[in-house]
Scaffold this motif. Sequence first.
Motif, PDB file in Angstrom:
ATOM      1  N   ASN A 219       0.829  -1.199   0.000  1.00 43.32           N
ATOM      2  CA  ASN A 219       0.000   0.000   0.000  1.00 43.32           C
ATOM      3  C   ASN A 219       0.867   1.253   0.000  1.00 43.32           C
ATOM      4  O   ASN A 219       0.642   2.172  -0.789  1.00 43.32           O
ATOM      5  N   GLU A 220       1.863   1.288   0.863  1.00 43.66           N
ATOM      6  CA  GLU A 220       2.747   2.453   0.936  1.00 43.66           C
ATOM      7  C   GLU A 220       3.551   2.634  -0.346  1.00 43.66           C
ATOM      8  O   GLU A 220       3.712   3.754  -0.839  1.00 43.66           O
ATOM      9  N   ALA A 221       4.050   1.528  -0.902  1.00 41.92           N
ATOM     10  CA  ALA A 221       4.853   1.612  -2.127  1.00 41.92           C
ATOM     11  C   ALA A 221       4.018   2.115  -3.302  1.00 41.92           C
ATOM     12  O   ALA A 221       4.464   2.986  -4.055  1.00 41.92           O
ATOM     13  N   THR A 222       2.812   1.583  -3.466  1.00 41.40           N
ATOM     14  CA  THR A 222       2.000   2.024  -4.595  1.00 41.40           C
ATOM     15  C   THR A 222       1.573   3.481  -4.429  1.00 41.40           C
ATOM     16  O   THR A 222       1.474   4.210  -5.410  1.00 41.40           O
ATOM     17  N   LYS A 223       1.349   3.910  -3.203  1.00 41.25           N
ATOM     18  CA  LYS A 223       1.029   5.324  -2.977  1.00 41.25           C
ATOM     19  C   LYS A 223       2.248   6.214  -3.264  1.00 41.25           C
ATOM     20  O   LYS A 223       2.109   7.315  -3.791  1.00 41.25           O
ATOM     21  N   LEU A 224       3.450   5.729  -2.947  1.00 42.16           N
ATOM     22  CA  LEU A 224       4.669   6.489  -3.249  1.00 42.16           C
ATOM     23  C   LEU A 224       4.891   6.615  -4.758  1.00 42.16           C
ATOM     24  O   LEU A 224       5.559   7.537  -5.216  1.00 42.16           O
ATOM     25  N   ALA A 225       4.333   5.688  -5.527  1.00 37.42           N
ATOM     26  CA  ALA A 225       4.433   5.763  -6.987  1.00 37.42           C
ATOM     27  C   ALA A 225       3.242   6.494  -7.598  1.00 37.42           C
ATOM     28  O   ALA A 225       3.240   6.774  -8.791  1.00 37.42           O
ATOM     29  N   GLY A 226       2.249   6.812  -6.783  1.00 36.41           N
ATOM     30  CA  GLY A 226       1.017   7.399  -7.284  1.00 36.41           C
ATOM     31  C   GLY A 226       1.009   8.914  -7.339  1.00 36.41           C
ATOM     32  O   GLY A 226       2.057   9.571  -7.280  1.00 36.41           O
ATOM     33  N   ALA A 227      -0.197   9.452  -7.436  1.00 38.95           N
ATOM     34  CA  ALA A 227      -0.390  10.889  -7.623  1.00 38.95           C
ATOM     35  C   ALA A 227       0.203  11.720  -6.495  1.00 38.95           C
ATOM     36  O   ALA A 227       0.697  12.819  -6.719  1.00 38.95           O
ATOM     37  N   ALA A 228       0.167  11.209  -5.276  1.00 38.49           N
ATOM     38  CA  ALA A 228       0.750  11.944  -4.145  1.00 38.49           C
ATOM     39  C   ALA A 228       2.239  11.631  -4.001  1.00 38.49           C
ATOM     40  O   ALA A 228       2.907  12.191  -3.131  1.00 38.49           O
ATOM     41  N   GLY A 229       2.740  10.755  -4.857  1.00 41.71           N
ATOM     42  CA  GLY A 229       4.151  10.369  -4.814  1.00 41.71           C
ATOM     43  C   GLY A 229       4.879  10.785  -6.073  1.00 41.71           C
ATOM     44  O   GLY A 229       4.709  11.908  -6.550  1.00 41.71           O
ATOM     45  N   THR A 230       5.663   9.874  -6.620  1.00 47.76           N
ATOM     46  CA  THR A 230       6.515  10.219  -7.758  1.00 47.76           C
ATOM     47  C   THR A 230       5.727  10.619  -9.003  1.00 47.76           C
ATOM     48  O   THR A 230       6.224  11.383  -9.824  1.00 47.76           O
ATOM     49  N   LYS A 231       4.528  10.112  -9.145  1.00 51.06           N
ATOM     50  CA  LYS A 231       3.729  10.483 -10.314  1.00 51.06           C
ATOM     51  C   LYS A 231       3.358  11.962 -10.279  1.00 51.06           C
ATOM     52  O   LYS A 231       3.254  12.605 -11.315  1.00 51.06           O
ATOM     53  N   GLY A 232       3.203  12.524  -9.082  1.00 48.08           N
ATOM     54  CA  GLY A 232       2.727  13.883  -8.974  1.00 48.08           C
ATOM     55  C   GLY A 232       3.735  14.899  -8.466  1.00 48.08           C
ATOM     56  O   GLY A 232       3.364  16.025  -8.183  1.00 48.08           O
ATOM     57  N   THR A 233       5.011  14.507  -8.356  1.00 47.65           N
ATOM     58  CA  THR A 233       5.998  15.432  -7.819  1.00 47.65           C
ATOM     59  C   THR A 233       7.348  15.242  -8.495  1.00 47.65           C
ATOM     60  O   THR A 233       7.580  14.223  -9.143  1.00 47.65           O
ATOM     61  N   LEU A 234       8.206  16.202  -8.302  1.00 51.71           N
ATOM     62  CA  LEU A 234       9.596  16.099  -8.771  1.00 51.71           C
ATOM     63  C   LEU A 234      10.539  15.990  -7.569  1.00 51.71           C
ATOM     64  O   LEU A 234      11.684  16.410  -7.638  1.00 51.71           O
ATOM     65  N   ASP A 235      10.074  15.409  -6.497  1.00 53.04           N
ATOM     66  CA  ASP A 235      10.854  15.275  -5.267  1.00 53.04           C
ATOM     67  C   ASP A 235      11.663  13.971  -5.307  1.00 53.04           C
ATOM     68  O   ASP A 235      11.090  12.878  -5.205  1.00 53.04           O
ATOM     69  N   ALA A 236      12.981  14.102  -5.422  1.00 47.84           N
ATOM     70  CA  ALA A 236      13.851  12.922  -5.491  1.00 47.84           C
ATOM     71  C   ALA A 236      13.822  12.122  -4.195  1.00 47.84           C
ATOM     72  O   ALA A 236      14.045  10.903  -4.218  1.00 47.84           O
ATOM     73  N   ASP A 237      13.539  12.770  -3.070  1.00 48.63           N
ATOM     74  CA  ASP A 237      13.446  12.039  -1.798  1.00 48.63           C
ATOM     75  C   ASP A 237      12.299  11.036  -1.816  1.00 48.63           C
ATOM     76  O   ASP A 237      12.409   9.942  -1.265  1.00 48.63           O
ATOM     77  N   ILE A 238      11.212  11.399  -2.462  1.00 53.18           N
ATOM     78  CA  ILE A 238      10.081  10.467  -2.571  1.00 53.18           C
ATOM     79  C   ILE A 238      10.475   9.273  -3.445  1.00 53.18           C
ATOM     80  O   ILE A 238      10.121   8.134  -3.150  1.00 53.18           O
ATOM     81  N   ALA A 239      11.239   9.531  -4.498  1.00 55.33           N
ATOM     82  CA  ALA A 239      11.728   8.428  -5.337  1.00 55.33           C
ATOM     83  C   ALA A 239      12.618   7.500  -4.512  1.00 55.33           C
ATOM     84  O   ALA A 239      12.538   6.270  -4.646  1.00 55.33           O
ATOM     85  N   ASP A 240      13.449   8.059  -3.641  1.00 52.89           N
ATOM     86  CA  ASP A 240      14.293   7.232  -2.767  1.00 52.89           C
ATOM     87  C   ASP A 240      13.448   6.415  -1.788  1.00 52.89           C
ATOM     88  O   ASP A 240      13.752   5.246  -1.520  1.00 52.89           O
ATOM     89  N   GLN A 241      12.390   7.019  -1.260  1.00 50.48           N
ATOM     90  CA  GLN A 241      11.488   6.290  -0.361  1.00 50.48           C
ATOM     91  C   GLN A 241      10.820   5.134  -1.097  1.00 50.48           C
ATOM     92  O   GLN A 241      10.674   4.034  -0.549  1.00 50.48           O
ATOM     93  N   LEU A 242      10.422   5.382  -2.336  1.00 52.95           N
ATOM     94  CA  LEU A 242       9.811   4.341  -3.160  1.00 52.95           C
ATOM     95  C   LEU A 242      10.789   3.187  -3.377  1.00 52.95           C
ATOM     96  O   LEU A 242      10.437   2.019  -3.214  1.00 52.95           O
ATOM     97  N   LEU A 243      12.020   3.516  -3.727  1.00 57.10           N
ATOM     98  CA  LEU A 243      13.032   2.472  -3.927  1.00 57.10           C
ATOM     99  C   LEU A 243      13.256   1.663  -2.650  1.00 57.10           C
ATOM    100  O   LEU A 243      13.420   0.438  -2.707  1.00 57.10           O
ATOM    101  N   ALA A 244      13.237   2.322  -1.509  1.00 59.29           N
ATOM    102  CA  ALA A 244      13.427   1.621  -0.231  1.00 59.29           C
ATOM    103  C   ALA A 244      12.272   0.651   0.028  1.00 59.29           C
ATOM    104  O   ALA A 244      12.502  -0.485   0.491  1.00 59.29           O
TER     105      ALA A 244
END
Length: 133
Positions: free
Chosen positions: A93-118
């Motif tokens: 759930n957390e990973a898919t949300k990190l890839a979703g609109a509130a995550g990497t899909k909707g932002t240019l925040d590299a920290d969120i991309a790192d959280q997704l990878l983790a």
Amino acid sequence: MFARLFAPTVAVSAHCDLPCGVYDPAQARIEAESVKAVIAKALDSQDPDFRTRAIVIKEQRSNLVKEHLWVLWTDYFKPPHFEKYPQLHTLFNEATKLAGAAGTKGTLDADIADQLLAKIDEIAKIFWETKAA
């Protein structure tokens, strides 16, 4: 004809729809790495057309991350896995949300991309433990 309708049924079960070798969290990780790289390229560019193309690609790749994760979540992992690893639903759930609109899909925040990878790495660790069992 009626004999076939009233014939006894045989219960069958299978672990997955296809041989388990087709599942691999590396697919989600590759797409997430691509998302992170595209974020860096978009942030480094001042060209608005390039940034627009980069954002479109980032959104597409983020969606692919979600799709790869969903396939693992819904097709590979079974109830015994979720019993042994009770955190698994939350991780997905957390990973898919990190890839979703509130995550990497909707932002240019590299920290969120790192959280997704983790999160993908945590899922991969469990995945490979289940493959070894």
